[in-house]
Motif scaffolding. Structure first.
Motif, PDB file in Angstrom:
ATOM      1  N   PHE A   1       1.045  -0.905   0.141  1.00  0.00           N
ATOM      2  CA  PHE A   1       0.123  -0.390  -0.163  1.00  0.00           C
ATOM      3  C   PHE A   1       0.503   0.994   0.220  1.00  0.00           C
ATOM      4  CE2 PHE A   1      -3.571  -2.626   1.884  1.00  0.00           C
ATOM      5  CZ  PHE A   1      -4.463  -2.955   0.687  1.00  0.00           C
ATOM      6  N   VAL A   2       1.775   1.185   1.207  1.00  0.00           N
ATOM      7  CA  VAL A   2       2.811   2.479   1.072  1.00  0.00           C
ATOM      8  C   VAL A   2       3.295   2.713  -0.341  1.00  0.00           C
ATOM      9  CG1 VAL A   2       4.405   3.403   2.393  1.00  0.00           C
ATOM     10  CG2 VAL A   2       3.654   2.254   3.160  1.00  0.00           C
ATOM     11  N   LEU A   3       3.964   1.553  -0.941  1.00  0.00           N
ATOM     12  CA  LEU A   3       4.952   1.570  -2.237  1.00  0.00           C
ATOM     13  C   LEU A   3       4.185   1.660  -3.265  1.00  0.00           C
ATOM     14  CD1 LEU A   3       7.150  -1.810  -2.377  1.00  0.00           C
ATOM     15  CD2 LEU A   3       7.624   0.814  -2.022  1.00  0.00           C
ATOM     16  N   VAL A   4       2.374   1.749  -3.202  1.00  0.00           N
ATOM     17  CA  VAL A   4       1.314   2.326  -3.908  1.00  0.00           C
ATOM     18  C   VAL A   4       1.058   3.480  -4.949  1.00  0.00           C
ATOM     19  CG1 VAL A   4      -0.848   2.125  -5.388  1.00  0.00           C
ATOM     20  CG2 VAL A   4       0.294   0.044  -5.069  1.00  0.00           C
ATOM     21  N   TYR A   5       0.760   3.866  -2.946  1.00  0.00           N
ATOM     22  CA  TYR A   5       1.053   5.701  -2.807  1.00  0.00           C
ATOM     23  C   TYR A   5       2.018   5.940  -3.067  1.00  0.00           C
ATOM     24  CZ  TYR A   5       0.502   9.490   0.028  1.00  0.00           C
ATOM     25  OH  TYR A   5      -0.208  10.799  -0.578  1.00  0.00           O
TER      26      TYR A   5
END
Length: 308
Positions: A66-70
């Protein structure tokens, strides 16, 4: 199809209603409430190896992902980030071949190439600045999730999809809390639209979507499921057209058509249909040319056998 369509809608919801400067808390507020909701629906505790498997899958598929996609969405144009993520079906096929011994099917590879070409045609536009760190984040997210989904398929045979999703979401959210506190401080104050947006993302685009996704991984090849994931950018483009009033170009329409063709071609049923057409039916020949002498021969053989 439920999962990628729901995930495709998160682009619009995130950009319109969620704060842009809290990637860690955004991931926590997406994963942890969704996992707890699923745990209420199916209150089952991990057992044995799942006490370490759940954190591993939670980090790969939920927390860090989720963090990397953000970060990729913040650092790259949406089209570039989506095109990188669209290569995931091919990567999932390779991981499935290595980890769960799934055979690499020619039609699945062809479908993946056609689908990725459709995404490129649909999203490619004018020149735009590309942040190298954004590319790194997008590639890392795509690779991490493809590996994590394949691991979940390998490990999750004895666990229902609700519990499998719940454990991963809770573990991923809990793992991110200390990092969020250190780098972003206290949890953010949210207004009513942001709360409603997080509720939608958490319930529909996370809890329901991941249960559907892991249910599909139990029943289909990983490559086939990854191909269906190409509906994610298609949903984003359609929402931009229907909700945000963006014009649908000829390239986008043609790209969507290619994506749908790639998804259909890459499904196992396409290979079965092709094999059925190539192979003559074994049952047709005896039915069309019956041998009237067979029953007497059988009677004669039976009589001879009794006499012997």
């Amino acid at each position: 199809m439920i999962a990628p369509i729901a995930w495709g809608s998160t682009y619009f919801v995130t950009r319109q209603f969620l704060p842009a400067d809290i990637p860690l808390w955004g991931a926590v507020l997406r994963a942890l409430p969704a996992g707890l909701l699923l745990f209420i629906v199916r209150p089952r505790m991990p057992r044995g190896a799942w006490w370490w498997r759940a954190p591993v899958l939670g980090a790969l598929n939920m927390g860090a992902f989720f963090v990397l996609v953000y970060l990729a969405a913040q650092l790259l144009p949406t089209s570039i980030a989506s095109m990188i993520m669209a290569t995931s079906p091919i990567v999932m096929m390779l991981f499935a071949w290595l980890l769960v011994s799934e055979r690499l099917r020619v039609l699945s590879l062809v479908g993946a190439v056609v689908g990725v070409a459709g995404v490129v045609l649909m999203l490619i536009g004018g020149a735009a600045s590309v942040d190298p760190w954004g590319v790194v984040a997008a590639v890392a997210a795509m690779t991490m999730a493809s590996f994590g989904y394949t691991l979940a398929k390998r490990w999750g045979g004895d666990v229902d999809a609700i519990s499998l999703s719940s454990w991963q979401l809770i573990a991923g959210g809990v793992l991110l809390v200390p990092f969020a506190l250190v780098w972003e401080g206290a949890p953010p104050a949210l207004d009513a639209p942001a709360i409603a947006a997080f509720a939608y993302v958490g319930v529909v685009a996370t809890a329901i979507a991941f249960v559907a996704w892991f249910s599909a991984l139990r029943r289909l090849d990983a490559g086939a499921v990854g191909l269906i994931g190409l509906l994610n950018p298609v949903t984003g483009v359609l929402l931009g057209t229907l909700v945000a009033g963006e014009a649908l170009s000829a390239n986008q329409a043609g790209g969507m058509a290619l994506v749908l063709v790639g998804i259909v071609v890459g499904q196992p049923v396409a290979a079965r249909v092709l094999d059925a057409r190539r192979r003559p039916s074994d049952a047709a020949a005896p039915a069309s040319t019956p041998n009237p002498t067979t029953p007497p021969l059988r009677r004669e053989l039976a009589t001879a056998s009794r006499g012997t």
